[in-house]
Design a protein around this motif. Structure first.
Motif, short mmCIF file in Angstrom:
data_model
loop_
_atom_site.label_atom_id
_atom_site.label_comp_id
_atom_site.label_asym_id
_atom_site.label_seq_id
_atom_site.Cartn_x
_atom_site.Cartn_y
_atom_site.Cartn_z
N TYR A 177 -13.72 -52.79 32.13
CA TYR A 177 -13.29 -52.54 30.75
C TYR A 177 -11.78 -52.31 30.68
CZ TYR A 177 -13.06 -50.08 26.24
OH TYR A 177 -12.75 -49.68 24.96
N PHE A 196 -17.85 -54.95 24.73
CA PHE A 196 -18.31 -53.97 25.73
C PHE A 196 -19.18 -52.92 25.05
CE2 PHE A 196 -14.81 -55.89 27.95
CZ PHE A 196 -15.15 -55.81 29.29
N ALA A 208 -21.18 -55.90 29.44
CA ALA A 208 -20.07 -56.76 29.02
C ALA A 208 -20.57 -58.12 28.55
CB ALA A 208 -19.09 -56.95 30.17
#
Length: 259
Positions: A177, A196, A208
Motif C-alpha cells: 500500500y 485497497f 489489493a
C-alpha cells in the motif's frame, strides 16, 4: 488460430490483422497438454520445474494452433520494467517484462499465474505488445514504459487485461500500500486508496485490486480503449494456474501478434 473453448480471446475492437489470446491449463481442442501433476495439463512456463520436454511439446502445440504465427518471443521475466523491441526470434530468452514488435508473424508473449498480463495494439494494427505486471512491476512503471515504447500517442492504442488474481484473493501487507502511494505514477491518491480494501482479519493488511490500478493508470495515460480484468486466476482452478493458490504450479500465456 483454431477455434477452441480452451483459448480466451479478448473481447475488444482490435483491427483484423491483430490476433490475441490467453491460454488455459486445459490445453487446446484435440490436445489436452503434456504436463502432469501440479502442472497439468498445458503448462507453458519453462522455469517452474516442470519437464522441459513437456513444456516444449506444449509450446509447439500452441505455435501450430495459431494461424499465421511463425514464432513466439519468450521473455525471461524478472518483475521489472524493461520493454524490449523485437524483430526476430533470439536463441536465448530476452530479460524483460514486456515486448513490442512491428514484425508480422512474431508473437509477443508473457507468462503469468496471478500477475497481470496486458496485451496492447495500435488502432491501425501497426504494432503490438505484451506486458507482464506483477504488483512490483506495475507500481514501478512497466505499463507506462510499454505505452511509451509505441511509435504513436496513447490515444491511438488499446489495451486488454487478461486473467489475473482478483482483489478478493490478493491480500498484501502495508508495504505494498505504501509503495503505491509513494511510487505509482499517473494515478490519484483517491484512486489508489479505492483499490485497497482494509483486511477485517489482519491489522494493517489490505486486499489489493491490481486490475483496477492497471486500468486507472492506462486510462489516465490516455489509452483509447481499456478492457478485460474480469477473469480471476485464483478463483477458477479448473482453467487457470495460480501461484498464490497452489504454490507449485504452471503458467498460462497471453499472446498477441500481427498477421
Amino acid at each position: 488460430m483454431i477455434a477452441s473453448d480452451y483459448l480466451i480471446a479478448p473481447n475488444w475492437p482490435a483491427p483484423a490483422n491483430v490476433l490475441a489470446l490467453s491460454t488455459t491449463r486445459k490445453g487446446l481442442a484435440g490436445y489436452a497438454g503434456a504436463s502432469v501433476g501440479a502442472y497439468s495439463h498445458f503448462n507453458l512456463g519453462d522455469h517452474v520445474d516442470d519437464s522441459l520436454l513437456n513444456v516444449a511439446k506444449n509450446r509447439a502445440a500452441l505455435l501450430a494452433a495459431c494461424d499465421n504465427l511463425d514464432a513466439i518471443v519468450w521473455l525471461q521475466q524478472v518483475h521489472g520494467i524493461e520493454v524490449c523491441e523485437v524483430s526476430d526470434v533470439r536463441a536465448a530468452p530476452v530479460c524483460a517484462d514486456a515486448s513490442i514488435t512491428r514484425a508480422k508473424g512474431l508473437g509477443c508473449a508473457v507468462l503469468t499465474a496471478d500477475c497481470i498480463p496486458v496485451l496492447f495494439c495500435r488502432i491501425d494494427g501497426g504494432e503490438v505488445a505484451a506486458a507482464h505486471a506483477g504488483w512490483r512491476g506495475l507500481c514501478a512503471g512497466v505499463l507506462v514504459n510499454t505505452v511509451t515504447a509505441f511509435n504513436c500517442p496513447p490515444q491511438e492504442l488499446m489495451a486488454w487485461i487478461g486473467p489475473a488474481i482478483s482483489q478478493a484473493h490478493f491480500e498484501v501487507g502495508p508495504e505494498v500500500y505504501r509503495a503505491f502511494l509513494k511510487e505509482f505514477s499517473g494515478v490519484s491518491k483517491a484512486q489508489i486508496e479505492n483499490a485497497f480494501r482494509p483486511s477485517a482479519y489482519k491489522a494493517g493488511h489490505f486486499y489489493a485490486d491490481i486490475n483496477a490500478l492497471a486500468q486507472c493508470q492506462l486510462q489516465n495515460l490516455g489509452v483509447a480503449w481499456v478492457g478485460g480484468g474480469d477473469l480471476c486466476t485464483y478463483a477458477d482452478a479448473d482453467r487457470f494456474y495460480s501461484f498464490r493458490r497452489d504454490g507449485q504450479t504452471g503458467r498460462q500465456v497471453s499472446l498477441i501478434y500481427r498477421r
